[in-house]
Scaffold this motif. Structure first.
Motif, mmCIF file in Angstrom:
data_model
loop_
_atom_site.group_PDB
_atom_site.id
_atom_site.type_symbol
_atom_site.label_atom_id
_atom_site.label_comp_id
_atom_site.label_asym_id
_atom_site.label_seq_id
_atom_site.Cartn_x
_atom_site.Cartn_y
_atom_site.Cartn_z
ATOM 1 N N ARG A 43 -7.931 -10.980 10.719
ATOM 2 C CA ARG A 43 -9.506 -10.376 10.676
ATOM 3 C C ARG A 43 -10.652 -11.524 11.460
ATOM 4 O O ARG A 43 -11.350 -11.233 12.158
ATOM 5 C CB ARG A 43 -9.804 -9.626 9.558
ATOM 6 C CG ARG A 43 -9.341 -8.348 9.183
ATOM 7 C CD ARG A 43 -9.725 -7.852 7.971
ATOM 8 N NE ARG A 43 -9.136 -8.393 6.505
ATOM 9 C CZ ARG A 43 -8.141 -8.076 6.215
ATOM 10 N NH1 ARG A 43 -7.416 -7.207 6.750
ATOM 11 N NH2 ARG A 43 -7.666 -8.666 5.021
ATOM 12 N N VAL A 67 0.975 -6.443 14.026
ATOM 13 C CA VAL A 67 0.388 -7.251 15.207
ATOM 14 C C VAL A 67 1.544 -8.171 15.605
ATOM 15 O O VAL A 67 2.382 -8.855 14.760
ATOM 16 C CB VAL A 67 -0.846 -8.292 14.401
ATOM 17 C CG1 VAL A 67 -1.252 -9.324 15.802
ATOM 18 C CG2 VAL A 67 -2.069 -7.398 14.209
ATOM 19 N N ARG A 155 -0.147 3.016 7.734
ATOM 20 C CA ARG A 155 0.134 1.865 6.944
ATOM 21 C C ARG A 155 1.362 1.879 6.112
ATOM 22 O O ARG A 155 2.418 1.194 6.109
ATOM 23 C CB ARG A 155 -0.930 1.270 6.470
ATOM 24 C CG ARG A 155 -1.988 0.671 7.264
ATOM 25 C CD ARG A 155 -3.152 -0.112 6.704
ATOM 26 N NE ARG A 155 -2.396 -1.329 5.851
ATOM 27 C CZ ARG A 155 -3.264 -2.047 5.134
ATOM 28 N NH1 ARG A 155 -4.626 -1.671 4.751
ATOM 29 N NH2 ARG A 155 -2.590 -3.048 4.580
HETATM 30 P P1 AMP Z 1 -3.747 -6.638 4.835
HETATM 31 O O1 AMP Z 1 -4.942 -7.348 4.927
HETATM 32 O O2 AMP Z 1 -2.649 -7.488 4.399
HETATM 33 O O3 AMP Z 1 -4.007 -5.345 4.070
HETATM 34 O O4 AMP Z 1 -3.141 -6.211 6.376
HETATM 35 C C1 AMP Z 1 -4.208 -5.133 7.341
HETATM 36 C C2 AMP Z 1 -3.594 -5.284 8.646
HETATM 37 O O5 AMP Z 1 -3.400 -6.497 9.448
HETATM 38 C C3 AMP Z 1 -2.272 -4.640 8.730
HETATM 39 O O6 AMP Z 1 -2.029 -3.293 8.598
HETATM 40 C C4 AMP Z 1 -1.404 -5.120 9.946
HETATM 41 O O7 AMP Z 1 -1.982 -4.270 11.112
HETATM 42 C C5 AMP Z 1 -2.100 -6.503 9.962
HETATM 43 N N1 AMP Z 1 -1.371 -7.389 9.512
HETATM 44 C C6 AMP Z 1 -1.351 -7.987 8.219
HETATM 45 N N2 AMP Z 1 -0.332 -8.975 8.049
HETATM 46 C C7 AMP Z 1 0.525 -8.939 9.278
HETATM 47 C C8 AMP Z 1 1.719 -9.426 9.560
HETATM 48 N N3 AMP Z 1 2.393 -10.274 8.839
HETATM 49 N N4 AMP Z 1 2.235 -9.250 10.927
HETATM 50 C C9 AMP Z 1 1.327 -8.421 11.838
HETATM 51 N N5 AMP Z 1 0.342 -7.752 11.413
HETATM 52 C C10 AMP Z 1 -0.066 -7.941 10.024
#
Ligand code: AMP
Length: 200
Positions: A43, A67, A155
């Motif tokens: 982010r 990603v 998700r």
């Molecule tokens: P989170 O902040 O853990 O809820 O993640 C939010 C979003 O960020 C996820 O739904 C993915 O789109 C992306 N994301 C988080 N962690 C990863 C990762 N290890 N690899 C790729 N995308 C990620």
């Protein structure tokens, strides 16, 4: 890679929160680990002016998809390098939201090349509907583009398809420490403290 840890062994804990439950980011730590959230790093990169990946990251996040590993690993690696460059004793990391799929795992193994021990995997297990309702509640103030029912359902689909098999793999290696995250924040915290007191 240039992971700089002069003389100090790297030690890692990999977290696989999967679906977005109350996790380490909200609970605070006192065990000497630096908390790195893959999602937060993505982010931050998304909103960094001039980032060549901003739009791509936004699309993946909104769709609840994972990603590409090169981006996530390079952000994690940079954050770890910066932490250890500032203080070489800070060689323990909690990596939150990682690894989320087979690509993440392979990228991790390749990048770390045996330099980083995975102490254990902390798995916050939680019923899908509870996760969704917590994230919808969070969405009232988070401003996150994926805290809505449509993104959350995607998700969970991604979690079941891609992340759960990675947890199962670590489970077979005896590395998983499971926390029932449907309980209250205090109860979850107490359980996490027990795990770290024993293993940390
Ligand atoms: P989170 O902040 O853990 O809820 O993640 C939010 C979003 O960020 C996820 O739904 C993915 O789109 C992306 N994301 C988080 N962690 C990863 C990762 N290890 N690899 C790729 N995308 C990620």
């Amino acid at each position: 890679m240039a992971l700089t840890s002069p003389g100090a062994a790297l030690q890692f804990v990999v977290l696989v929160p999967g679906k977005g439950v109350a996790g380490p980011g909200t609970q605070g730590w006192k065990y000497g680990y630096t908390h790195l959230s893959a999602g937060d790093l993505l982010r931050d990169e998304r909103k960094r002016p001039g980032s060549q990946y901003g739009e791509l990251i936004e699309n993946y996040i909104k769709e609840g998809e994972i990603v590409p590993v090169e981006i996530t690993i390079s952000l994690l690696k940079r954050a770890m390098d910066q932490t250890m460059a500032a203080n070489s004793q800070k060689n323990k990391f909690l990596i939150d939201g990682f690894p989320r799929n087979e690509d993440n795992l392979q990228g991790w193994n390749k990048t770390m090349d045996g330099k980083a021990d995975v102490s254990f995997v902390l798995f916050f297990d939680c019923d899908n509907e509870i996760c969704i309702s917590r994230c919808l509640e969070r969405g009232k103030s988070s401003g996150r583009s994926d805290d809505n029912r449509e993104s959350l359902e995607k998700r969970i689909h991604t979690y079941l398809q891609s992340t759960k098999p990675i947890i199962d793999l670590y489970e077979r290696m005896g590395k998983v420490r499971k926390v029932d995250a449907s309980k209250s924040v205090d109860e979850v915290f107490e359980k996490v403290v027990q795990i770290f007191d024993k293993e940390g």
